[in-house]
Write a protein that holds these residues in place. Structure first.
Motif, short mmCIF file in Angstrom:
data_model
loop_
_atom_site.label_atom_id
_atom_site.label_comp_id
_atom_site.label_asym_id
_atom_site.label_seq_id
_atom_site.Cartn_x
_atom_site.Cartn_y
_atom_site.Cartn_z
N ASP A 299 -7.47 -69.38 -51.17
CA ASP A 299 -6.41 -70.38 -50.97
C ASP A 299 -5.03 -69.76 -50.90
OD1 ASP A 299 -8.19 -72.53 -50.94
OD2 ASP A 299 -8.11 -72.76 -53.12
N ASN A 300 -4.89 -68.49 -51.25
CA ASN A 300 -3.56 -67.87 -51.31
C ASN A 300 -3.53 -66.59 -50.50
OD1 ASN A 300 -4.09 -69.09 -54.34
ND2 ASN A 300 -2.04 -69.53 -53.57
N GLU A 301 -2.32 -66.24 -50.06
CA GLU A 301 -2.11 -64.93 -49.45
C GLU A 301 -2.06 -63.90 -50.57
OE1 GLU A 301 -1.89 -61.87 -47.28
OE2 GLU A 301 -1.80 -63.78 -46.18
N LEU A 302 -2.94 -62.91 -50.52
CA LEU A 302 -3.06 -61.92 -51.59
C LEU A 302 -2.70 -60.54 -51.07
CD1 LEU A 302 -6.46 -63.16 -53.05
CD2 LEU A 302 -4.18 -63.69 -53.90
N ASP B 214 -3.84 -57.72 -51.94
CA ASP B 214 -5.01 -56.87 -51.72
C ASP B 214 -5.53 -57.00 -50.28
OD1 ASP B 214 -5.77 -56.31 -54.83
OD2 ASP B 214 -5.09 -58.35 -54.52
N PHE B 215 -5.64 -58.23 -49.81
CA PHE B 215 -6.15 -58.47 -48.46
C PHE B 215 -5.11 -58.09 -47.41
CE2 PHE B 215 -8.88 -60.87 -51.15
CZ PHE B 215 -10.09 -60.96 -50.50
N ARG B 216 -3.84 -58.31 -47.71
CA ARG B 216 -2.80 -57.93 -46.76
C ARG B 216 -2.77 -56.41 -46.55
NH1 ARG B 216 0.95 -60.24 -49.17
NH2 ARG B 216 1.91 -58.49 -50.26
N LEU B 217 -2.87 -55.67 -47.64
CA LEU B 217 -2.88 -54.21 -47.53
C LEU B 217 -4.14 -53.71 -46.82
CD1 LEU B 217 -1.50 -53.26 -51.05
CD2 LEU B 217 -0.34 -53.01 -48.86
N LEU B 218 -5.27 -54.37 -47.08
CA LEU B 218 -6.50 -53.97 -46.42
C LEU B 218 -6.41 -54.21 -44.91
CD1 LEU B 218 -9.08 -52.71 -47.59
CD2 LEU B 218 -10.13 -54.97 -47.54
N ARG B 219 -5.78 -55.31 -44.52
CA ARG B 219 -5.59 -55.58 -43.08
C ARG B 219 -4.67 -54.53 -42.46
NH1 ARG B 219 -4.53 -60.87 -44.69
NH2 ARG B 219 -2.35 -60.65 -44.03
N MET B 220 -3.60 -54.17 -43.17
CA MET B 220 -2.67 -53.15 -42.64
C MET B 220 -3.40 -51.82 -42.46
SD MET B 220 0.75 -54.05 -44.86
CE MET B 220 1.50 -52.49 -44.41
N ARG B 221 -4.21 -51.46 -43.45
CA ARG B 221 -4.97 -50.21 -43.34
C ARG B 221 -5.98 -50.28 -42.20
NH1 ARG B 221 -7.77 -49.44 -48.73
NH2 ARG B 221 -8.68 -47.68 -47.59
N ALA B 222 -6.58 -51.46 -42.01
CA ALA B 222 -7.55 -51.61 -40.92
C ALA B 222 -6.88 -51.46 -39.56
CB ALA B 222 -8.24 -52.98 -41.02
N ARG B 223 -5.66 -51.98 -39.42
CA ARG B 223 -4.94 -51.84 -38.14
C ARG B 223 -4.62 -50.38 -37.84
NH1 ARG B 223 -1.53 -56.38 -40.21
NH2 ARG B 223 -2.50 -58.32 -39.47
N ARG B 224 -4.47 -49.59 -38.90
CA ARG B 224 -4.18 -48.16 -38.72
C ARG B 224 -5.45 -47.32 -38.65
NH1 ARG B 224 0.35 -48.07 -43.55
NH2 ARG B 224 1.92 -49.39 -42.51
N GLY B 225 -6.59 -47.98 -38.73
CA GLY B 225 -7.85 -47.26 -38.67
C GLY B 225 -8.18 -46.48 -39.91
#
Length: 316
Positions: A107-110, A112-123
């Protein structure tokens, strides 16, 4: 909001999710739902052939409601830390782990997930399966909890200087800061305990190869270290809280001491003034020429005497 991720050459890659189809959902290795809309829930429930957990179900505290297995997969409801209006709060994320897919509902922007998405975009997020990805999420969670503890420790250092060294500090403000830090540390501790239970449940109910086993051991060691650190922070917070209350009591005692000494100093002059203020016909000094200066002198001397005595004793 619905986000989809796939494994491309051993790395997690975010996929476009403007118009999600059942085929995209089927191909995704990670489906991340944040505050899902009704149509997004229906689409995912149709694919899973089961209902997604509601917020009130996710927040239940019974172990049987937070960790279980059904036809949809392995379910874990895990607490995550986030900041809101300058304070730490916790939010529960529902994990549904399937052999080929990880589904997260929150239900919230976290962070942990935001950083994981950023890392995923950078491969930078390497994973070959949904199970490895789930472990990566918990590794990221533990890293963020460690950062939160470091932040609490730094703020405690500032409060420690405020309480123990800064003579002009407002101690009531220090108590407010300590209360907030104690609350944050308690929530970090709660998240760590929850993560340990989640990892233990995963170890029991998913297939684990040597790589995953080593990752689980690393996470468990980190959790043990951080749990010990939260205990240290609790002790330091309690020490500073006791010290602050002690200093406040000392200040209050000083004020009471001043009032007490003032009362003793003015008591003899008051008694003399009361004696010479009595309404009797025969008072020896009533018609004496030096009676008035005599009474004033007695009152002054009777006030100076206890003051000089207290000064000599070092009570002033």
């Amino acid at each position: 909001m619905l986000r989809l991720f796939e494994i491309v050459r051993g790395r997690i890659t975010e996929q476009p999710s403007e118009q999600v189809t059942e085929q995209q959902l089927s191909d995704a290795v990670w489906v991340d739902l944040q505050e899902p809309q009704e149509d997004e829930r229906e689409l995912l429930e149709k694919m899973l052939r089961t209902e997604l957990p509601e917020s009130e179900d996710v927040d239940e505290i019974e172990a049987s409601a937070r960790y279980f297995i059904d036809a949809a997969g392995v379910h874990i409801h895990s607490l995550f830390l986030y900041q809101s209006e300058g304070r730490h709060n916790t939010s529960t994320v529902a994990f549904i782990l399937q052999p080929q897919r990880l589904i997260t509902v929150r239900d919230n922007e976290l962070a942990d997930f935001r950083l994981l998405r950023m890392r995923a975009r950078r491969g930078q997020v390497e994973a070959l399966s949904a199970q490895e990805l789930a472990v990566q999420v918990f590794e990221q969670k533990v890293e963020n909890l460690a950062d939160a503890l470091e932040d609490i420790h730094l703020k405690l250092g500032e409060v420690s200087y405020l309480v123990l060294e800064d003579e002009s500090a407002e101690l009531e403000d220090a108590i407010d800061l300590l209360a907030k830090l104690e609350d944050s540390n308690g929530k970090v501790h709660l998240c760590l305990m929850d993560t340990r239970r989640s990892i233990t449940f995963l170890q029991r109910h998913i297939h684990i190869d040597s790589t995953l086993q080593e990752s689980f051991r690393d996470i468990t060691r980190d959790i043990d270290t951080l749990m010990a650190h939260t205990g240290f922070l609790f002790n330091k917070i309690n020490f500073l809280m006791d010290s602050t209350q002690g200093f406040i009591n000392i200040e209050q005692n000083q004020i009471i001491k001043i009032f007490s000494i003032a009362a003793v100093v003015f008591l003899p002059p008051t008694m003399i003034a009361s004696i010479y203020g009595m309404n009797f016909q025969e008072i020896p000094e009533l018609k004496w020429f030096f009676g008035y200066p005599w009474a004033l002198g007695l009152m002054i001397l009777s006030g100076i005497a206890p003051y000089a005595y207290f000064k000599k004793k070092g009570w002033l």
